[in-house]
Scaffold this motif. Structure first.
Motif, PDB file in Angstrom:
ATOM      1  N   GLU A 244       0.914  -1.006   0.060  1.00 19.71           N
ATOM      2  CA  GLU A 244       0.122   0.127   0.055  1.00 19.71           C
ATOM      3  C   GLU A 244       0.871   1.377  -0.047  1.00 19.71           C
ATOM      4  O   GLU A 244       1.456   1.527   0.844  1.00 19.71           O
ATOM      5  N   PRO A 245       0.776   2.204  -0.985  1.00 23.05           N
ATOM      6  CA  PRO A 245       1.606   3.248  -1.208  1.00 23.05           C
ATOM      7  C   PRO A 245       1.574   4.104   0.149  1.00 23.05           C
ATOM      8  O   PRO A 245       0.332   4.578   0.597  1.00 23.05           O
ATOM      9  N   GLY A 246       2.470   4.633   0.533  1.00 18.14           N
ATOM     10  CA  GLY A 246       2.853   5.714   1.678  1.00 18.14           C
ATOM     11  C   GLY A 246       2.887   4.875   2.970  1.00 18.14           C
ATOM     12  O   GLY A 246       2.941   5.793   3.988  1.00 18.14           O
ATOM     13  N   THR A 247       2.557   3.524   3.081  1.00 15.35           N
ATOM     14  CA  THR A 247       2.676   2.881   4.414  1.00 15.35           C
ATOM     15  C   THR A 247       3.810   2.566   4.863  1.00 15.35           C
ATOM     16  O   THR A 247       4.179   2.197   6.009  1.00 15.35           O
ATOM     17  N   ALA A 248       4.879   2.365   4.143  1.00 13.06           N
ATOM     18  CA  ALA A 248       6.255   1.905   4.282  1.00 13.06           C
ATOM     19  C   ALA A 248       7.293   2.288   3.243  1.00 13.06           C
ATOM     20  O   ALA A 248       6.780   2.470   1.977  1.00 13.06           O
ATOM     21  N   SER A 249       8.488   2.134   3.379  1.00 16.16           N
ATOM     22  CA  SER A 249       9.483   2.274   2.394  1.00 16.16           C
ATOM     23  C   SER A 249       9.873   1.021   1.874  1.00 16.16           C
ATOM     24  O   SER A 249      10.226   0.165   2.702  1.00 16.16           O
ATOM     25  N   GLY A 250      10.304   0.987   0.572  1.00 18.08           N
ATOM     26  CA  GLY A 250      10.960  -0.260  -0.175  1.00 18.08           C
ATOM     27  C   GLY A 250      11.766   0.203  -0.981  1.00 18.08           C
ATOM     28  O   GLY A 250      11.236   1.000  -2.091  1.00 18.08           O
ATOM     29  N   TYR A 251      13.168   0.325  -0.910  1.00 13.44           N
ATOM     30  CA  TYR A 251      14.155   1.185  -1.607  1.00 13.44           C
ATOM     31  C   TYR A 251      13.744   0.888  -3.052  1.00 13.44           C
ATOM     32  O   TYR A 251      13.913  -0.589  -3.657  1.00 13.44           O
ATOM     33  N   HIS A 252      13.809   1.692  -3.630  1.00 12.67           N
ATOM     34  CA  HIS A 252      13.498   1.749  -5.387  1.00 12.67           C
ATOM     35  C   HIS A 252      14.796   1.486  -6.231  1.00 12.67           C
ATOM     36  O   HIS A 252      15.338   2.567  -6.731  1.00 12.67           O
ATOM     37  N   ALA A 253      15.535   0.509  -5.885  1.00 14.77           N
ATOM     38  CA  ALA A 253      17.011   0.380  -6.050  1.00 14.77           C
ATOM     39  C   ALA A 253      17.347   0.901  -7.533  1.00 14.77           C
ATOM     40  O   ALA A 253      18.462   1.575  -7.904  1.00 14.77           O
ATOM     41  N   LEU A 254      16.501   0.188  -8.722  1.00 13.44           N
ATOM     42  CA  LEU A 254      17.153   0.471 -10.048  1.00 13.44           C
ATOM     43  C   LEU A 254      16.150   1.407 -10.710  1.00 13.44           C
ATOM     44  O   LEU A 254      16.591   2.104 -11.912  1.00 13.44           O
ATOM     45  N   ASN A 255      14.806   1.498 -10.189  1.00 13.14           N
ATOM     46  CA  ASN A 255      13.762   2.313 -11.090  1.00 13.14           C
ATOM     47  C   ASN A 255      13.441   3.659 -10.570  1.00 13.14           C
ATOM     48  O   ASN A 255      12.763   4.163 -11.147  1.00 13.14           O
ATOM     49  N   GLN A 256      13.991   3.928  -9.349  1.00 12.54           N
ATOM     50  CA  GLN A 256      13.480   5.475  -8.781  1.00 12.54           C
ATOM     51  C   GLN A 256      13.709   6.452  -9.905  1.00 12.54           C
ATOM     52  O   GLN A 256      12.904   7.320 -10.084  1.00 12.54           O
ATOM     53  N   GLY A 257      14.923   6.354 -10.718  1.00 11.10           N
ATOM     54  CA  GLY A 257      15.275   7.270 -11.449  1.00 11.10           C
ATOM     55  C   GLY A 257      14.255   7.491 -12.666  1.00 11.10           C
ATOM     56  O   GLY A 257      13.844   8.549 -13.379  1.00 11.10           O
ATOM     57  N   HIS A 258      13.627   6.230 -12.981  1.00  9.64           N
ATOM     58  CA  HIS A 258      12.809   6.218 -14.191  1.00  9.64           C
ATOM     59  C   HIS A 258      11.384   6.633 -13.808  1.00  9.64           C
ATOM     60  O   HIS A 258      10.920   7.497 -14.578  1.00  9.64           O
ATOM     61  N   LEU A 259      11.126   6.421 -12.290  1.00  9.19           N
ATOM     62  CA  LEU A 259       9.895   6.933 -11.903  1.00  9.19           C
ATOM     63  C   LEU A 259       9.862   8.420 -11.886  1.00  9.19           C
ATOM     64  O   LEU A 259       9.048   9.422 -12.358  1.00  9.19           O
ATOM     65  N   VAL A 260      10.827   9.138 -11.259  1.00  9.73           N
ATOM     66  CA  VAL A 260      10.932  10.615 -11.151  1.00  9.73           C
ATOM     67  C   VAL A 260      11.486  11.122 -12.193  1.00  9.73           C
ATOM     68  O   VAL A 260      10.859  12.292 -12.670  1.00  9.73           O
ATOM     69  N   GLY A 261      12.217  10.387 -13.239  1.00 14.44           N
ATOM     70  CA  GLY A 261      12.867  11.020 -14.535  1.00 14.44           C
ATOM     71  C   GLY A 261      11.512  11.271 -15.347  1.00 14.44           C
ATOM     72  O   GLY A 261      11.375  12.133 -16.322  1.00 14.44           O
ATOM     73  N   GLU A 262      10.492  10.064 -15.520  1.00 12.78           N
ATOM     74  CA  GLU A 262       9.521  10.451 -16.266  1.00 12.78           C
ATOM     75  C   GLU A 262       8.510  11.512 -16.123  1.00 12.78           C
ATOM     76  O   GLU A 262       7.864  12.062 -16.778  1.00 12.78           O
ATOM     77  N   VAL A 263       8.384  11.864 -14.623  1.00 14.57           N
ATOM     78  CA  VAL A 263       7.681  12.736 -14.170  1.00 14.57           C
ATOM     79  C   VAL A 263       8.363  14.377 -14.896  1.00 14.57           C
ATOM     80  O   VAL A 263       7.825  15.330 -15.413  1.00 14.57           O
ATOM     81  N   VAL A 264       9.582  14.268 -14.418  1.00 14.87           N
ATOM     82  CA  VAL A 264      10.375  15.574 -15.052  1.00 14.87           C
ATOM     83  C   VAL A 264      10.141  15.505 -16.678  1.00 14.87           C
ATOM     84  O   VAL A 264      10.012  16.590 -17.149  1.00 14.87           O
ATOM     85  N   ARG A 265      10.142  14.550 -17.247  1.00 15.81           N
ATOM     86  CA  ARG A 265      10.066  14.604 -18.749  1.00 15.81           C
ATOM     87  C   ARG A 265       8.779  14.716 -19.220  1.00 15.81           C
ATOM     88  O   ARG A 265       8.632  15.730 -20.270  1.00 15.81           O
ATOM     89  N   ARG A 266       7.715  14.379 -18.409  1.00 11.48           N
ATOM     90  CA  ARG A 266       6.327  14.961 -18.830  1.00 11.48           C
ATOM     91  C   ARG A 266       6.192  16.589 -18.606  1.00 11.48           C
ATOM     92  O   ARG A 266       5.496  17.113 -19.575  1.00 11.48           O
ATOM     93  N   ILE A 267       6.883  17.151 -17.637  1.00 11.68           N
ATOM     94  CA  ILE A 267       6.801  18.504 -17.390  1.00 11.68           C
ATOM     95  C   ILE A 267       7.615  19.485 -18.228  1.00 11.68           C
ATOM     96  O   ILE A 267       7.051  20.408 -18.700  1.00 11.68           O
ATOM     97  N   THR A 268       8.763  19.106 -18.622  1.00  9.08           N
ATOM     98  CA  THR A 268       9.692  19.776 -19.273  1.00  9.08           C
ATOM     99  C   THR A 268       9.922  19.189 -20.722  1.00  9.08           C
ATOM    100  O   THR A 268      10.503  20.143 -21.563  1.00  9.08           O
ATOM    101  N   GLY A 269       9.667  18.198 -21.063  1.00 12.39           N
ATOM    102  CA  GLY A 269       9.739  17.658 -22.444  1.00 12.39           C
ATOM    103  C   GLY A 269      11.213  17.350 -22.672  1.00 12.39           C
ATOM    104  O   GLY A 269      11.725  16.768 -23.713  1.00 12.39           O
ATOM    105  N   LEU A 270      12.075  17.499 -21.594  1.00 11.97           N
ATOM    106  CA  LEU A 270      13.371  16.726 -21.652  1.00 11.97           C
ATOM    107  C   LEU A 270      13.687  15.516 -21.094  1.00 11.97           C
ATOM    108  O   LEU A 270      12.999  15.112 -19.892  1.00 11.97           O
ATOM    109  N   SER A 271      14.514  14.538 -21.405  1.00 10.54           N
ATOM    110  CA  SER A 271      14.894  13.381 -20.957  1.00 10.54           C
ATOM    111  C   SER A 271      15.581  14.001 -19.522  1.00 10.54           C
ATOM    112  O   SER A 271      16.213  14.970 -19.418  1.00 10.54           O
ATOM    113  N   PRO A 272      15.532  13.013 -18.629  1.00 11.57           N
ATOM    114  CA  PRO A 272      16.139  13.403 -17.325  1.00 11.57           C
ATOM    115  C   PRO A 272      17.544  13.657 -17.345  1.00 11.57           C
ATOM    116  O   PRO A 272      18.368  14.790 -16.795  1.00 11.57           O
ATOM    117  N   GLY A 273      18.318  12.921 -18.229  1.00 13.40           N
ATOM    118  CA  GLY A 273      19.997  13.085 -18.421  1.00 13.40           C
ATOM    119  C   GLY A 273      19.910  14.637 -19.026  1.00 13.40           C
ATOM    120  O   GLY A 273      20.999  15.464 -18.761  1.00 13.40           O
TER     121      GLY A 273
END
Length: 381
Positions: free
Chosen positions: A150-179
């Motif tokens: 259940e989201p928000g109830t505990a942390s579970g380290y987003h080992a390899l994909n956190q950058g894809h998750l946050v990065g896609e939000v950045v891409r949707r806002i700016t039109g730029l890839s995260p890099g």
């Protein structure tokens, strides 16, 4: 004693000595350490070898794959958008990335991505490391799947994909890839030599990582449906993959940033110095305060140890890094031992990047030696 190059304020001489001692002992192969204080560099040292065969010395401009230290740069990028009023940490992810609402994720907020509490800590099987190089396909995969808790109830380290998750939000806002966003909006204004998605022209500067012993996890004894196993096998890259052209040129903003201690410290000095460095303002103090808005505090479902996560960073204190004192200190590091620590009260940053990976995920014995010396020097000054 091994030669350590670069500059070091006399208050931090113990860091230079400690790096030389670790190089002499063979515990360290090659690496760099940087410290900034009140926005200014006071330590910028490096030494050892850039390759395991010891044919290339670690130079001033040597760069290395810093693994999850990359996450802190991705977090800084997101915080810049927060400061500009373009991103709301408490808004649903689907406000920016509508497809992400699928399969029960409509209530997941951006803050859950930033704090490893979204329930989406890896890719569902089957998935290979090579498949995550395809940005559109791999983010679409994440959007389709259901959360593992259940989201928000505990942390579970987003080992390899956190950058894809946050990065896609950045891409949707700016039109730029995260890099690209990191390069244009962070690194260029600050003059930081850090890369997510490395141009082949830079390959000659890389110090290839030396893989560590296996993770201290008995995968066979654990429930294959546990969050830990699903995360570490969804997918689990071997450290040797970092020597491939495909890994280096891909954008994996949770794990494949290339830089050195100087460049990482330069970027995160923005946070330590109230949002501004050398006349370049990227954050306001109000946005920096959001980092310390704790989102979870307990045993992480993936790491199996207690961690208190704020927005994009872990927050002090932490039992895995006992040398880090209490206070307004945020930090993280990378697989094998790279480390970035930001003390906002004393306006200080410590960064350590190396090529010989140590066992484990968070911190290392070498990092503890250097980190302890850093805080001892701060206390004495």
């Amino acid at each position: 004693m091994s030669e350590v190059q670069g500059s070091c304020d006399e208050r931090f001489d113990r860091l230079r000595t400690a790096l030389a001692e670790q190089l002499d002992s063979g515990e360290e192969l090659g690496g760099s350490i940087a410290v900034t204080l009140d926005g200014a560099p006071v330590v910028d040292i490096w030494g050892g070898w850039a390759d395991e065969a010891k044919t290339r010395p670690w130079e001033r401009d040597t760069i290395v794959n810093v693994w999850s230290t990359t996450k802190t740069v991705m977090a800084l990028a997101a915080l810049v958008l927060v400061d500009r009023g373009e991103l709301d940490l408490y808004a649903p992810v689907s406000k920016y990335w509508p497809e992400f609402a699928a399969n029960g994720k409509e209530s997941v907020e951006v803050r859950h991505l930033m704090s490893h509490t979204s329930g989406v800590s890896g890719w569902e099987q089957p998935v290979t490391v090579e498949e995550i190089y395809d940005w559109e396909a791999s983010t679409a995969h994440l959007a389709r799947q259901a959360p593992w808790w259940e989201p928000g109830t505990a942390s579970g380290y987003h080992a390899l994909n956190q950058g894809h998750l946050v990065g896609e939000v950045v891409r949707r806002i700016t039109g730029l890839s995260p890099g690209t966003f990191i390069a244009q909006e962070l690194c260029a204004p600050l003059g930081a030599d850090f890369h997510v998605g490395l141009d082949p022209s830079e390959f000659g500067r890389i110090a290839p990582v030396v893989p560590p012993p296996p993770l201290p996890i008995d995968f066979a004894s654990l429930d294959p449906d546990s969050v830990m196993i699903k995360t570490f096998t969804g997918p689990l890259p071997d450290a040797s993959v970092t020597t491939t052209d495909a890994w280096r040129t891909a954008e994996i903003p949770a794990a494949n940033g290339h830089g050195n201690a100087r460049s990482v410290a330069r970027l995160q000095t923005v946070i330590a110095n109230g949002g501004e460095v050398d006349g370049v303002r990227l954050l306001s103090p109000k946005t920096i305060d959001k980092i310390f808005d704790a989102q979870s505090d307990g045993v992480d479902l993936v790491l199996g140890v207690p961690v208190r996560f704020g927005m994009g960073f872990a927050l002090a204190p932490n039992q895995e890094l006992p040398y880090v004192p209490s206070g307004r200190i945020c930090f993280w590091g990378g697989y094998g031992g790279s480390s970035i620590i930001i003390d906002t009260e004393r306006r200080a940053v410590f960064a350590y990047m190396m090529n010989k990976m140590a066992p484990g995920i968070l911190g290392s014995d070498r990092g503890a030696v250097y980190g302890s010396a850093f805080f001892e020097a701060l206390d004495a000054s």
